[in-house]
Write an enzyme that holds these catalytic residues in place. Structure first.
Site, PDB file in Angstrom:
ATOM      1  N   THR A  38      -4.454   4.550  59.602  1.00  0.00           N
ATOM      2  CA  THR A  38      -3.926   5.539  58.650  1.00  0.00           C
ATOM      3  C   THR A  38      -4.842   6.747  58.534  1.00  0.00           C
ATOM      4  O   THR A  38      -4.377   7.870  58.323  1.00  0.00           O
ATOM      5  CB  THR A  38      -3.714   4.853  57.281  1.00  0.00           C
ATOM      6  N   SER A  59      -3.625  -0.320  63.325  1.00  0.00           N
ATOM      7  CA  SER A  59      -4.322  -1.580  63.626  1.00  0.00           C
ATOM      8  C   SER A  59      -3.367  -2.768  63.625  1.00  0.00           C
ATOM      9  O   SER A  59      -3.730  -3.855  64.085  1.00  0.00           O
ATOM     10  CB  SER A  59      -5.496  -1.801  62.678  1.00  0.00           C
ATOM     11  N   THR A 101      -6.679  -0.233  58.342  1.00  0.00           N
ATOM     12  CA  THR A 101      -7.174  -1.241  57.399  1.00  0.00           C
ATOM     13  C   THR A 101      -6.489  -2.599  57.562  1.00  0.00           C
ATOM     14  O   THR A 101      -7.040  -3.615  57.148  1.00  0.00           O
ATOM     15  CB  THR A 101      -6.976  -0.769  55.939  1.00  0.00           C
ATOM     16  N   ASP A 102      -5.277  -2.612  58.166  1.00  0.00           N
ATOM     17  CA  ASP A 102      -4.518  -3.875  58.241  1.00  0.00           C
ATOM     18  C   ASP A 102      -5.335  -5.006  58.856  1.00  0.00           C
ATOM     19  O   ASP A 102      -5.331  -6.131  58.359  1.00  0.00           O
ATOM     20  CB  ASP A 102      -3.244  -3.697  59.075  1.00  0.00           C
TER      21      ASP A 102
HETATM   22  N1  LIG Z   1      -4.301   1.803  55.831  1.00  0.00           N
HETATM   23  C1  LIG Z   1      -4.120   1.535  57.114  1.00  0.00           C
HETATM   24  O1  LIG Z   1      -4.900   1.942  57.942  1.00  0.00           O
HETATM   25  C2  LIG Z   1      -2.937   0.699  57.448  1.00  0.00           C
HETATM   26  C3  LIG Z   1      -2.402   0.959  58.806  1.00  0.00           C
HETATM   27  N2  LIG Z   1      -1.083   0.444  58.870  1.00  0.00           N
HETATM   28  C4  LIG Z   1      -3.268   0.344  59.901  1.00  0.00           C
HETATM   29  O2  LIG Z   1      -3.823  -0.701  59.734  1.00  0.00           O
HETATM   30  O3  LIG Z   1      -3.369   0.911  60.937  1.00  0.00           O
END
Ligand SMILES: NC(=O)C[C@H](N)C(=O)O
EC number: 3.5.1.1
Length: 323
Positions: A12, A53, A86-87
């Protein structure tokens, strides 16, 4: 002036809206660094990949490990920052920590709001992560996650909230440090087992699955995992790590057939304590499942996959320092 290497992988922090109105990873390291204030450590950067991710596979995790190891081995680099979604940050951070031989810090960071949000959190998180990676006080602490002013050890940390600006939590613990005025302040240091070798190419195709115990669950999915080629299956047991009679019968069979079976818990905090019978944890461990202590399920999955990819059959002695 300290030298920090920033490796971008997507997430993200690098995402903006596409022509269908969906957020996708689209920005590289150069653009991310354009958003942070001048001054501070010298920074070099490189794009390793550009993916959310939630799209990463074992191959991508291996490539990130190799990229980080190469930067840490560079005599001119004092620390590494990895920008990441973050995932699955908890998985990449843990794998990096498992294989990190260097005393220099590796720091993962990301964002909860996309780069094209009116109030993005990525630039601040990146700036703070660079400050952590540049700091002599961050040495000998392995791989960390720096996010929203907190610094977390890799092991035991999970994404614990889907949308909160500070989504990480170290299970059975708290952050090891905090960031104030761009400077890290550490309260503690993680206990780290001796580093393992980098994932070999065989890691890419090693399959370790997780099967959850719930009312009415049976061994159908565990059996399907093995049929699909899983070399390891982790039972996400209920409570302190319990199965049921169907799971127990499958564990007996699978262990006989050479499958690595791990026993974890679907409860977010607290260790596996196998003491119940009638298909409970005591029976499942007696049948040959390896109890996974307090290591979170998704991190345990990578530990087993890494050992299996090195041709090691996980056993209680090999796991002891990690769980
Ligand atoms: N906040 C994030 O980065 C979530 C995103 N969907 C990821 O993990 O790539």
């Amino acid at each position: 002036m300290p030298q920090v290497s920033v490796l971008a992988t997507g997430g993200t922090i690098a995402s903006s809206e596409n022509d269908r109105g969906a957020s996708v990873a689209s920005r590289g390291a150069g653009e991310l660094l354009g958003g942070i204030a001048a001054g501070g450590p010298n920074v070099s950067s490189r794009d390793v990949m550009r993916l959310g991710s939630y799209l990463l596979g074992h191959r991508e995790l291996r490539l990130i490990c190799e990229a980080v190891a190469a930067e840490l081995a560079d005599g001119g680099v004092d620390g590494v920052v990895v920008t990441h979604g973050t995932d699955t940050m908890e998985e990449t951070a843990y794998l990096l920590d498992l294989v990190q031989h260097s005393s220099k810090p590796a720091v993962l960071t990301g964002a909860q709001r996309p780069a094209d949000h009116p109030c993005p959190d990525g630039p601040g998180n990146l700036q703070e992560a660079i400050g952590v990676a540049a700091s002599p006080s961050a040495r000998d602490k392995g791989t960390m996650i720096s996010f929203a002013g907190n610094i977390y050890a890799a092991r035991g940390t999970r994404k614990a909230h889907t949308v909160a600006p500070s989504p990480f939590k170290t299970m059975d613990g708290g952050p090891i440090g905090q960031i104030a005025n761009g400077q890290p302040h550490f309260m503690s240091a993680p206990i780290r087992p001796r580093a393992l070798a980098l994932p070999p190419p065989a890691f890419d195709s090693i399959r370790v699955d997780i099967v959850t115990v719930h009312p009415g669950s049976d061994a159908t999915l565990a059996r399907a995992a093995v049929e699909a080629g899983a070399r390891g299956v982790i039972i996400a047991g209920s409570g302190v790590g319990n199965g049921n009679s169907s799971i127990l019968a499958w564990v007996e069979e699978a262990v006989q057939a050479g499958i690595t079976v791990g026993l974890g818990t679907r409860v977010p905090e607290g260790p596996v304590v196998p003491f119940y019978g009638n298909g409970g944890g005591a029976d499942v461990v007696r049948a040959g499942a390896l109890q996974l202590g307090s290591l979170p399920l998704f991190q345990a999955r990578l530990l087993l996959a890494l050992m299996l990819s090195h041709g090691q059959k996980p056993n209680p002695e090999l796991l002891a320092a990690h769980i």
